[in-house]
Motif scaffolding. Structure first.
Motif, PDB file in Angstrom:
ATOM      1  N   ILE A 118       0.836  -1.206   0.000  1.00  0.00           N
ATOM      2  CA  ILE A 118       0.000   0.000   0.000  1.00  0.00           C
ATOM      3  C   ILE A 118       0.869   1.254   0.000  1.00  0.00           C
ATOM      4  CG2 ILE A 118      -1.593   1.377   1.431  1.00  0.00           C
ATOM      5  CD1 ILE A 118      -2.919  -1.183   2.295  1.00  0.00           C
ATOM      6  N   ILE A 136       1.653   4.750   1.127  1.00  0.00           N
ATOM      7  CA  ILE A 136       1.281   5.431   2.362  1.00  0.00           C
ATOM      8  C   ILE A 136       1.028   6.909   2.087  1.00  0.00           C
ATOM      9  CG2 ILE A 136       1.966   5.991   4.722  1.00  0.00           C
ATOM     10  CD1 ILE A 136       3.815   3.564   4.653  1.00  0.00           C
ATOM     11  N   ASP A 137      -0.163   7.364   2.447  1.00  0.00           N
ATOM     12  CA  ASP A 137      -0.515   8.775   2.358  1.00  0.00           C
ATOM     13  C   ASP A 137       0.260   9.554   3.429  1.00  0.00           C
ATOM     14  OD1 ASP A 137      -2.476  11.006   3.603  1.00  0.00           O
ATOM     15  OD2 ASP A 137      -2.808  10.853   1.439  1.00  0.00           O
ATOM     16  N   ASN A 142      -0.509  12.136   5.215  1.00  0.00           N
ATOM     17  CA  ASN A 142      -1.289  12.422   6.416  1.00  0.00           C
ATOM     18  C   ASN A 142      -1.435  11.175   7.290  1.00  0.00           C
ATOM     19  OD1 ASN A 142      -1.739  15.154   5.809  1.00  0.00           O
ATOM     20  ND2 ASN A 142      -3.477  14.635   4.497  1.00  0.00           N
ATOM     21  N   ASP A 143      -1.603  10.012   6.651  1.00  0.00           N
ATOM     22  CA  ASP A 143      -1.679   8.764   7.408  1.00  0.00           C
ATOM     23  C   ASP A 143      -0.340   8.459   8.079  1.00  0.00           C
ATOM     24  OD1 ASP A 143      -4.257   8.571   6.505  1.00  0.00           O
ATOM     25  OD2 ASP A 143      -3.877   6.935   5.098  1.00  0.00           O
ATOM     26  N   ALA A 177       0.319   3.602   9.943  1.00  0.00           N
ATOM     27  CA  ALA A 177      -0.224   4.344   8.798  1.00  0.00           C
ATOM     28  C   ALA A 177      -1.002   3.412   7.870  1.00  0.00           C
ATOM     29  CB  ALA A 177       0.909   5.025   8.044  1.00  0.00           C
ATOM     30  N   ILE A 178      -0.453   2.238   7.616  1.00  0.00           N
ATOM     31  CA  ILE A 178      -1.122   1.263   6.738  1.00  0.00           C
ATOM     32  C   ILE A 178      -2.397   0.747   7.393  1.00  0.00           C
ATOM     33  CG2 ILE A 178      -0.911  -1.036   5.713  1.00  0.00           C
ATOM     34  CD1 ILE A 178       2.127  -0.373   5.364  1.00  0.00           C
ATOM     35  N   TYR A 191      -4.180   2.231   9.631  1.00  0.00           N
ATOM     36  CA  TYR A 191      -5.141   3.331   9.688  1.00  0.00           C
ATOM     37  C   TYR A 191      -5.779   3.577   8.325  1.00  0.00           C
ATOM     38  CZ  TYR A 191      -6.929   8.044  10.673  1.00  0.00           C
ATOM     39  OH  TYR A 191      -7.731   9.153  10.829  1.00  0.00           O
ATOM     40  N   HIS A 192      -4.998   3.413   7.276  1.00  0.00           N
ATOM     41  CA  HIS A 192      -5.529   3.541   5.917  1.00  0.00           C
ATOM     42  C   HIS A 192      -6.642   2.511   5.674  1.00  0.00           C
ATOM     43  CE1 HIS A 192      -5.511   4.080   1.515  1.00  0.00           C
ATOM     44  NE2 HIS A 192      -5.532   2.756   1.445  1.00  0.00           N
ATOM     45  N   GLN A 193      -6.458   1.325   6.241  1.00  0.00           N
ATOM     46  CA  GLN A 193      -7.425   0.245   6.042  1.00  0.00           C
ATOM     47  C   GLN A 193      -8.609   0.320   6.998  1.00  0.00           C
ATOM     48  OE1 GLN A 193      -4.482  -2.901   6.551  1.00  0.00           O
ATOM     49  NE2 GLN A 193      -4.581  -3.389   4.370  1.00  0.00           N
ATOM     50  N   ARG A 228     -10.369   3.325   9.413  1.00  0.00           N
ATOM     51  CA  ARG A 228     -10.402   4.678   9.957  1.00  0.00           C
ATOM     52  C   ARG A 228     -10.846   4.724  11.415  1.00  0.00           C
ATOM     53  NH1 ARG A 228      -6.693   7.225   7.447  1.00  0.00           N
ATOM     54  NH2 ARG A 228      -7.196   8.025   5.391  1.00  0.00           N
TER      55      ARG A 228
END
Length: 319
Positions: free
Chosen positions: A146, A148-149, A151-152, A222-223, A225-227, A229
């Motif tokens: 994934i 990573i954004d 912000n994430d 981060a990963i 949290y991306h998956q 919220r």
């Protein structure tokens, strides 16, 4: 629902299957087709009461019964439609926990011994069949593919920084207790990041390990949290899913985390739906849960000003 004979029902088996998957490192979810295949496998070895083999009908009945009798209209699992596979997915949510174990027939089996893992009665056999079915199934992993954004990733750094702070404080407190560290030198910036005092007073340094841990778990969070919220992570009891997330997060770093967190240490609870970081510990030392100790709980905002400053310092020294 519990029956007077405490016979295993298909509803019990759904809960047992989800709990086993969640607590043993598998994906905390399954398709209805997966469960039906498992049900056929299970029934080849042990009888199940009230079984249905129509995917949608079985699980709609299950959710209706649970919401009426055990869940008070707050489901402890979610059922969502997967349009790609034309199937339904059953997912554990953060309400799934010890209560769910206590309201199914397996809790009362074997003369009340059903919950003792070293007692090899009927419940042991039920879980051995589940273990056998899942033996060749891959366990849950962090999806490192994934992208990573930013912000994430920042959110991951905020959480990771507080974890590093807690590990550092626990490490230093132990050294102070052993009279190996000056009591006034606890600031992580001054005595670890800017000047590694350990190297000056001839103690083993954990600076490199903590910086590497910070980098690794920032990305992992981060990963995750991306998956999810509503991500929750907990080192102690409560939600089975939050505990499973904790085990996934610390994989490969168990020894470092054990300096601060786990049984007889601090209890870590992260809730990214409320953006809070909470740690609890016994006042004065070691946990003895049966003695009802005085517990101090500290709750911090994920993006607290001090946390942001620590992130800047950690980034500066890691890069």
């Amino acid at each position: 629902m519990v029956n007077l004979e405490h016979k295993l029902t298909v509803d019990d088996l759904i809960v047992e299957y989800m709990m086993y998957k969640t607590n043993n490192g598998y994906e905390p979810s399954f398709s209805t087709s997966e469960f039906i295949n498992f049900l056929y496998f299970f029934e080849s070895k042990m009888k199940v009461e009230d079984a249905l083999y129509e995917n949608e009908k079985l699980f709609k009945r299950f959710f209706e019964r649970k919401n009426e009798s055990d869940w008070s209209n707050e489901s402890h699992m979610n059922m969502i439609e997967d349009e790609i596979s034309n199937d339904y997915i059953i997912q554990a949510n953060y309400r799934l926990g010890d209560y769910d174990r206590s309201v199914i027939n397996t809790y009362f089996m074997d003369g009340g011994m059903g919950e003792y893992t070293d007692f090899k009665g009927q419940v042991f056999e039920i879980r051995k069949i589940i273990e056998e079915y899942l033996a060749d199934v891959s366990k849950r992993k962090i999806d490192n593919i994934i992208d990573i954004d930013e912000n994430d990733l920042l959110m991951g750094k905020y959480v990771a920084a507080q974890i590093i702070q807690n590990i550092w404080e626990s490490h230093i407190d132990k050294l102070i207790e052993n009279q190996e560290w000056p009591r006034q030198c606890k600031d992580i910036n001054k005595y670890l990041l800017e000047t590694d005092l350990s190297t000056i007073i001839n103690l083993k340094s954990i600076k490199k390990e903590l910086l590497e841990l910070y980098n690794a778990i920032s990305k992992r969070i981060a990963i995750m949290y991306h998956q999810d919220r509503n991500l929750q992570i907990s080192s102690f009891g409560g939600s089975y899913l939050a505990m499973a997330n904790y085990k996934l997060l610390i994989e490969g770093y168990e020894n470092l985390f054990s300096i601060a967190f786990g049984k007889y240490n601090k209890s870590l609870n992260i809730n990214l739906s409320t953006l809070t970081f909470r740690e609890s510990h016994e006042l004065g030392g070691v946990y003895y849960w049966d003695d009802d100790p005085d517990i101090k709980t500290t709750t911090t905002s994920i993006d607290d000003k001090n946390v942001k400053n620590l992130v800047r310092s950690l980034d500066k020294h890691y890069l």
